[in-house]
Design a protein around this motif. Structure first.
Motif: not given
Lengths: 117, 117
Positions: B31-37, B83-101
Motif C-alpha cells: 500500500t505504501t512505496m517510497f522513492w529515494y534519490r 523534462s529531465a535535465h542533467p542535474e536530474d542525473s542520479s540513482f533512483y531507488i524505490c522501496s515497498a512496505r509489505d502491508s500484510s506484516i
C-alpha cells in the motif's frame, strides 16, 4: 525532524578482526526503528540488522550486533570476524513508529568499510 | 524473501525528455512505496511517499510537477521524471512496505541509474 549522523566517512579493518561503526541520531519520539543497511558496489540495499526502540535487548544477526543506547541516542554496529564480503558502504537509518508504516527512512551519510586481506 | 523489481536498471535520455521508472512488488501487496534519490558518493534522500489510490506525499524541496508519482495498484508505483535535465542525473531507488506484516518490513528495488545528456 529526525537526523542521523555517521561521523566515520571511512573505516578500515583487517580480515578476521572486529570493527565498530558509529551512529548517533536525534529525535523527540519515544518509539521508532533503527537500521543498518549495507550497500555493496552493486548498489542494492541490503538490510543488515534492525532494532526496535522499545526493546532493551541489543539486536544480533550472526556476526553483526548493535550497541543501542537509547538515552544517549547512539546505535553502533559491531562486525565480528570481518570478511572480504563485508566491504561496502554502511548506512545507519531511522524510521518513525508512529506513522503506521507511512514514514520513509532517514539515512546517515554512510561509512565506507574497507577490509584488508 | 520478498522481492521488489525496479525497471529499468539504467537509462540515458536527452535533456527535455521524460523518463518513467517502475517499481513492482512481485510477491506481496504494497500500500505504501517510497522513492529515494542517491547522488554519487552520497546518502539516500527520501523524495516522496507513494500511497495506493491517493496522491503522493513529497518531501520538502522536491518538485511534484517534475517528479510525477503514480501508485495505481497494490503492486506497482511509477516515478516519471518530466523534462529531465542533467542535474536530474542520479540513482533512483524505490522501496515497498509489505502491508500484510509488521510495518518495519521494507524491501528495496535494485535502483535505476538515470543519465541525462
Amino acid at each position: 525532524a529526525q537526523t542521523v549522523t555517521q561521523s566515520q566517512p571511512e573505516m578500515s579493518v583487517q580480515e578476521a578482526e572486529t570493527v565498530t561503526l558509529s551512529c548517533t541520531y536525534d529525535t523527540s519520539e519515544s518509539d521508532y526503528y533503527l537500521f543498518w543497511y549495507k550497500q555493496p558496489p552493486s548498489r542494492q540495499m541490503i538490510l543488515v540488522i534492525r532494532q526496535e526502540a522499545y526493546k532493551q535487548q541489543n539486536a544480533t544477526e550472526n556476526r553483526f550486533s548493535v550497541n543501542f543506547q537509547k538515552a544517549a541516542k547512539s546505535f553502533s554496529l559491531k562486525i565480528s570476524d570481518s570478511q572480504l564480503g563485508d566491504a561496502a558502504m554502511y548506512f545507519c537509518a531511522y524510521r518513525s513508529y508512529s506513522g503506521g508504516g507511512a514514514d520513509g527512512l532517514t539515512f546517515g551519510k554512510g561509512t565506507h568499510l574497507i577490509i584488508q586481506p | 524473501g520478498a522481492v521488489v523489481s525496479q525497471h529499468p536498471s539504467w537509462v540515458i535520455c536527452k535533456s527535455g525528455t521524460s523518463v518513467k521508472i517502475e517499481c513492482r512488488s512481485l510477491d506481496f501487496q504494497a500500500t505504501t512505496m517510497f522513492w529515494y534519490r542517491q547522488f554519487p558518493k552520497q546518502s539516500l534522500m527520501l523524495m516522496a511517499t507513494s500511497n495506493e489510490g491517493s496522491k503522493a506525499t513529497y518531501e520538502q524541496g522536491v518538485e511534484k510537477d517534475k517528479f510525477l508519482i503514480n501508485h495505481a495498484s497494490l503492486t506497482l508505483s511509477t516515478l516519471t521524471v518530466t523534462s529531465a535535465h542533467p542535474e536530474d542525473s542520479s540513482f533512483y531507488i524505490c522501496s515497498a512496505r509489505d502491508s500484510s506484516i509488521t510495518n518495519e518490513k521494507l524491501f528495496f528495488g535494485s535502483g535505476t541509474q538515470l543519465s541525462v545528456l
